[in-house]
Design a protein around this motif. Structure first.
Motif, PDB file in Angstrom:
ATOM      1  N   ARG A  96      19.400  37.767 -10.315  1.00 19.44           N
ATOM      2  CA  ARG A  96      18.194  37.819 -11.118  1.00 19.44           C
ATOM      3  C   ARG A  96      18.034  39.223 -11.702  1.00 19.44           C
ATOM      4  NH1 ARG A  96      18.677  33.164 -10.837  1.00 19.44           N
ATOM      5  NH2 ARG A  96      17.212  31.594 -10.050  1.00 19.44           N
ATOM      6  N   VAL A  97      17.130  39.352 -12.665  1.00 15.52           N
ATOM      7  CA  VAL A  97      16.819  40.633 -13.308  1.00 15.52           C
ATOM      8  C   VAL A  97      15.310  40.828 -13.255  1.00 15.52           C
ATOM      9  CG1 VAL A  97      16.909  41.998 -15.427  1.00 15.52           C
ATOM     10  CG2 VAL A  97      18.801  40.463 -14.846  1.00 15.52           C
ATOM     11  N   MET A  98      14.872  42.008 -12.799  1.00 17.47           N
ATOM     12  CA  MET A  98      13.447  42.324 -12.774  1.00 17.47           C
ATOM     13  C   MET A  98      13.289  43.835 -12.886  1.00 17.47           C
ATOM     14  SD  MET A  98      10.458  41.258 -12.915  1.00 17.47           S
ATOM     15  CE  MET A  98      10.870  39.527 -12.727  1.00 17.47           C
ATOM     16  N   ASN A  99      13.045  44.289 -14.092  1.00 17.38           N
ATOM     17  CA  ASN A  99      12.906  45.716 -14.381  1.00 17.38           C
ATOM     18  C   ASN A  99      11.418  46.074 -14.388  1.00 17.38           C
ATOM     19  OD1 ASN A  99      13.130  48.346 -15.208  1.00 17.38           O
ATOM     20  ND2 ASN A  99      14.048  47.904 -17.189  1.00 17.38           N
ATOM     21  N   LEU A 100      10.826  46.213 -13.206  1.00 11.08           N
ATOM     22  CA  LEU A 100       9.402  46.516 -13.124  1.00 11.08           C
ATOM     23  C   LEU A 100       9.094  47.940 -13.567  1.00 11.08           C
ATOM     24  CD1 LEU A 100       8.275  44.798  -9.799  1.00 11.08           C
ATOM     25  CD2 LEU A 100       7.956  44.019 -12.144  1.00 11.08           C
ATOM     26  N   LEU A 101       9.977  48.866 -13.269  1.00  9.84           N
ATOM     27  CA  LEU A 101       9.720  50.252 -13.665  1.00  9.84           C
ATOM     28  C   LEU A 101       9.692  50.388 -15.181  1.00  9.84           C
ATOM     29  CD1 LEU A 101       9.293  53.196 -13.007  1.00  9.84           C
ATOM     30  CD2 LEU A 101      11.753  53.453 -12.693  1.00  9.84           C
ATOM     31  N   GLY A 102      10.607  49.729 -15.850  1.00 10.78           N
ATOM     32  CA  GLY A 102      10.583  49.768 -17.303  1.00 10.78           C
ATOM     33  C   GLY A 102       9.366  49.086 -17.876  1.00 10.78           C
ATOM     34  N   ALA A 103       8.903  48.004 -17.222  1.00 11.11           N
ATOM     35  CA  ALA A 103       7.733  47.280 -17.726  1.00 11.11           C
ATOM     36  C   ALA A 103       6.458  48.086 -17.556  1.00 11.11           C
ATOM     37  CB  ALA A 103       7.614  45.934 -17.008  1.00 11.11           C
ATOM     38  N   TYR A 104       6.285  48.714 -16.400  1.00 11.26           N
ATOM     39  CA  TYR A 104       5.046  49.444 -16.129  1.00 11.26           C
ATOM     40  C   TYR A 104       4.991  50.790 -16.835  1.00 11.26           C
ATOM     41  CZ  TYR A 104       3.014  46.200 -12.799  1.00 11.26           C
ATOM     42  OH  TYR A 104       2.423  45.093 -12.231  1.00 11.26           O
ATOM     43  N   THR A 105       6.103  51.278 -17.341  1.00 10.95           N
ATOM     44  CA  THR A 105       6.092  52.505 -18.129  1.00 10.95           C
ATOM     45  C   THR A 105       6.164  52.226 -19.623  1.00 10.95           C
ATOM     46  OG1 THR A 105       8.501  52.679 -17.813  1.00 10.95           O
ATOM     47  CG2 THR A 105       7.082  53.928 -16.309  1.00 10.95           C
ATOM     48  N   ASP A 106       6.131  50.961 -20.020  1.00  7.49           N
ATOM     49  CA  ASP A 106       6.126  50.581 -21.425  1.00  7.49           C
ATOM     50  C   ASP A 106       4.678  50.584 -21.908  1.00  7.49           C
ATOM     51  OD1 ASP A 106       6.514  49.622 -23.937  1.00  7.49           O
ATOM     52  OD2 ASP A 106       7.472  47.747 -23.343  1.00  7.49           O
ATOM     53  N   ARG A 107       4.341  51.487 -22.779  1.00  4.72           N
ATOM     54  CA  ARG A 107       2.967  51.618 -23.251  1.00  4.72           C
ATOM     55  C   ARG A 107       2.556  50.459 -24.152  1.00  4.72           C
ATOM     56  NH1 ARG A 107       3.105  58.083 -24.920  1.00  4.72           N
ATOM     57  NH2 ARG A 107       3.598  58.884 -22.821  1.00  4.72           N
ATOM     58  N   ASP A 108       3.518  49.785 -24.754  1.00  5.64           N
ATOM     59  CA  ASP A 108       3.210  48.674 -25.645  1.00  5.64           C
ATOM     60  C   ASP A 108       3.049  47.347 -24.911  1.00  5.64           C
ATOM     61  OD1 ASP A 108       3.402  50.469 -27.749  1.00  5.64           O
ATOM     62  OD2 ASP A 108       5.535  50.059 -28.066  1.00  5.64           O
ATOM     63  N   LEU A 109       3.328  47.330 -23.632  1.00  5.15           N
ATOM     64  CA  LEU A 109       3.221  46.101 -22.853  1.00  5.15           C
ATOM     65  C   LEU A 109       1.877  46.079 -22.135  1.00  5.15           C
ATOM     66  CD1 LEU A 109       4.963  43.593 -22.156  1.00  5.15           C
ATOM     67  CD2 LEU A 109       5.627  44.770 -20.052  1.00  5.15           C
ATOM     68  N   GLY A 110       1.146  45.010 -22.292  1.00 10.30           N
ATOM     69  CA  GLY A 110      -0.177  44.907 -21.699  1.00 10.30           C
ATOM     70  C   GLY A 110      -0.139  44.803 -20.187  1.00 10.30           C
ATOM     71  N   ALA A 111      -1.274  45.119 -19.570  1.00  6.63           N
ATOM     72  CA  ALA A 111      -1.365  45.075 -18.114  1.00  6.63           C
ATOM     73  C   ALA A 111      -1.188  43.656 -17.585  1.00  6.63           C
ATOM     74  CB  ALA A 111      -2.697  45.658 -17.650  1.00  6.63           C
ATOM     75  N   GLU A 112      -1.670  42.671 -18.332  1.00  6.77           N
ATOM     76  CA  GLU A 112      -1.512  41.289 -17.880  1.00  6.77           C
ATOM     77  C   GLU A 112      -0.043  40.887 -17.837  1.00  6.77           C
ATOM     78  OE1 GLU A 112      -3.835  38.775 -20.310  1.00  6.77           O
ATOM     79  OE2 GLU A 112      -5.772  39.617 -19.668  1.00  6.77           O
ATOM     80  N   SER A 113       0.716  41.297 -18.845  1.00  2.00           N
ATOM     81  CA  SER A 113       2.143  40.980 -18.847  1.00  2.00           C
ATOM     82  C   SER A 113       2.871  41.723 -17.728  1.00  2.00           C
ATOM     83  CB  SER A 113       2.757  41.339 -20.203  1.00  2.00           C
ATOM     84  OG  SER A 113       2.133  40.628 -21.250  1.00  2.00           O
ATOM     85  N   GLN A 114       2.473  42.958 -17.465  1.00  2.65           N
ATOM     86  CA  GLN A 114       3.084  43.714 -16.377  1.00  2.65           C
ATOM     87  C   GLN A 114       2.812  43.051 -15.037  1.00  2.65           C
ATOM     88  OE1 GLN A 114       1.306  47.561 -16.890  1.00  2.65           O
ATOM     89  NE2 GLN A 114       2.611  48.114 -18.633  1.00  2.65           N
ATOM     90  N   ASP A 115       1.562  42.655 -14.804  1.00  2.00           N
ATOM     91  CA  ASP A 115       1.222  42.024 -13.532  1.00  2.00           C
ATOM     92  C   ASP A 115       1.862  40.640 -13.413  1.00  2.00           C
ATOM     93  OD1 ASP A 115      -0.234  44.266 -13.013  1.00  2.00           O
ATOM     94  OD2 ASP A 115      -2.180  43.364 -13.497  1.00  2.00           O
ATOM     95  N   ALA A 116       2.087  39.964 -14.541  1.00  2.00           N
ATOM     96  CA  ALA A 116       2.771  38.670 -14.494  1.00  2.00           C
ATOM     97  C   ALA A 116       4.215  38.837 -14.030  1.00  2.00           C
ATOM     98  CB  ALA A 116       2.717  37.992 -15.864  1.00  2.00           C
ATOM     99  N   LEU A 117       4.868  39.907 -14.466  1.00  2.00           N
ATOM    100  CA  LEU A 117       6.224  40.186 -13.984  1.00  2.00           C
ATOM    101  C   LEU A 117       6.220  40.499 -12.499  1.00  2.00           C
ATOM    102  CD1 LEU A 117       7.580  42.363 -16.940  1.00  2.00           C
ATOM    103  CD2 LEU A 117       8.286  40.036 -16.337  1.00  2.00           C
TER     104      LEU A 117
END
Length: 337
Positions: A96-117
């Motif tokens: 599987r692939v799960m890049n949480l660090l990249g998601a939570y440091t992406d300023r263009d990605l909303g908090a809801e999408s980050q928490d969904a990951l």
């Protein structure tokens, strides 16, 4: 062939997120581009966080002996941008692939999408635990990526504070350091978790992690926050040896000697003319805190104690008669028909 820069760069502004803005898949796994084994060889490096949870680099995940011996059934890539051959898929290993660090440091990605990951990653970890399989979180070489996944997972599952989750993680990986933007992302996650969940039920897994951390840092079973402040890096306290040394004589008798002496004592001290052997490992002094003390300062919300009949219900589930195994291995008598 040029080596990808994203796999080698540190997280932050220099790490460009994928163009498709997806952090739960990696296009590099389906490409025929540069492979780590083609350009350079990295020594395998791995770390055991707890039972059935490991961290590793790109070489460790390709070590079939390491994966099989530790009963690893899930290999989750925590950093994207480099291909990894999934050679153990035929043996039942799930990739599987799960890049949480990249998601939570992406300023263009909303908090809801980050928490969904994070919820998706939480489901992966819980499914692996229910199946009794080990999990390997791997990166190319920088272990900050899988460490962030573990910290976020602990905060989600145990409702830990940021400081306590980082302190426990540093006791497993002492060199862990996060930038300010990563810590801010964790603080924002903690605030959202505290507002979403009213409380948690204490679990055995949480007790094991906290007590192991307390033993490693000398905090014992007392207030973990005080123990974490005493050791800034969260490293385990080193064992100091005694000034004496131990050797074996011709008659297979172990004696302790100092500065070249053989430990003989001319005076009769009740030990047969020899000094008492002093252990070379110093015992840790007992902590002043009781080992049963459960500090609540490590939680975002006040935890709830498990029901009194929780143990009985679990034991009843374990003691329920199992269905007979199919085929010749069945021990149940065959039904007449």
């Amino acid at each position: 062939m040029q080596r990808p820069t994203q796999a080698w760069s540190r997280y932050g502004h220099n790490s460009r997120p994928p163009a498709h803005r997806s952090y739960d898949e990696d296009e590099a796994d389906h490409s025929t581009g540069w492979s780590p084994s083609a350009g350079a060889w990295l020594p395998p490096e791995a770390c055991k966080v707890k039972d059935a949870l490991f961290l590793g680099n790109v070489t460790a995940v390709q070590d079939s002996n390491f994966v099989v011996m530790n009963k690893i059934g899930f290999c989750i890539k925590c950093q994207t941008g480099f291909p990894v051959p999934q050679t153990l898929r035929r043996m039942g290993v799930t990739y599987r692939v799960m890049n949480l660090l990249g998601a939570y440091t992406d300023r263009d990605l909303g908090a809801e999408s980050q928490d969904a990951l994070l919820e998706k990653f939480f489901t992966m970890m819980e499914d692996a635990a229910e199946q009794g399989l080990g999990v390997l979180l791997y990166t190319f070489q920088d272990f900050a990526w899988p460490c962030f996944c573990v910290v976020a997972f602990w905060m989600r599952k145990h409702m830990w504070t940021v400081d306590h989750a980082l302190a426990v993680m540093r006791s497993r990986w002492p060199g862990l350091e996060f930038d300010d933007n990563v810590r801010q992302a964790l603080v924002g996650l903690a605030q959202r978790l505290a507002s979403r969940f009213e409380g948690i039920v204490l679990q055995d897994d949480e007790f094991v992690l906290t007590n192991t951390f307390g033993n490693a840092t000398g905090a014992g079973g007392g207030d973990v926050a005080e123990g974490a402040q005493g050791t800034a890096t969260g490293r385990a306290v080193s064992i100091r040896g005694h000034s004496g040394r131990v050797k074996w004589e011709a008659g297979q008798n172990m004696v302790n000697f100092f500065s070249g002496r053989d430990g003989r004592d001319e005076s009769h001290n009740g030990t047969g003319g020899r000094k008492k052997v002093i252990p070379i490992l110093r015992q840790r002094p007992q902590s002043s805190h009781a080992s049963t003390t459960i500090p609540e300062t490590r939680f975002l919300r006040t935890p709830r104690a498990p029901p009194e009949n929780a143990r009985e219900s679990v034991m009843d589930q374990l003691n329920k008669p199992k269905p007979p195994v199919h085929g010749a291995w069945s021990t149940a008598p065959a039904s007449g028909g």
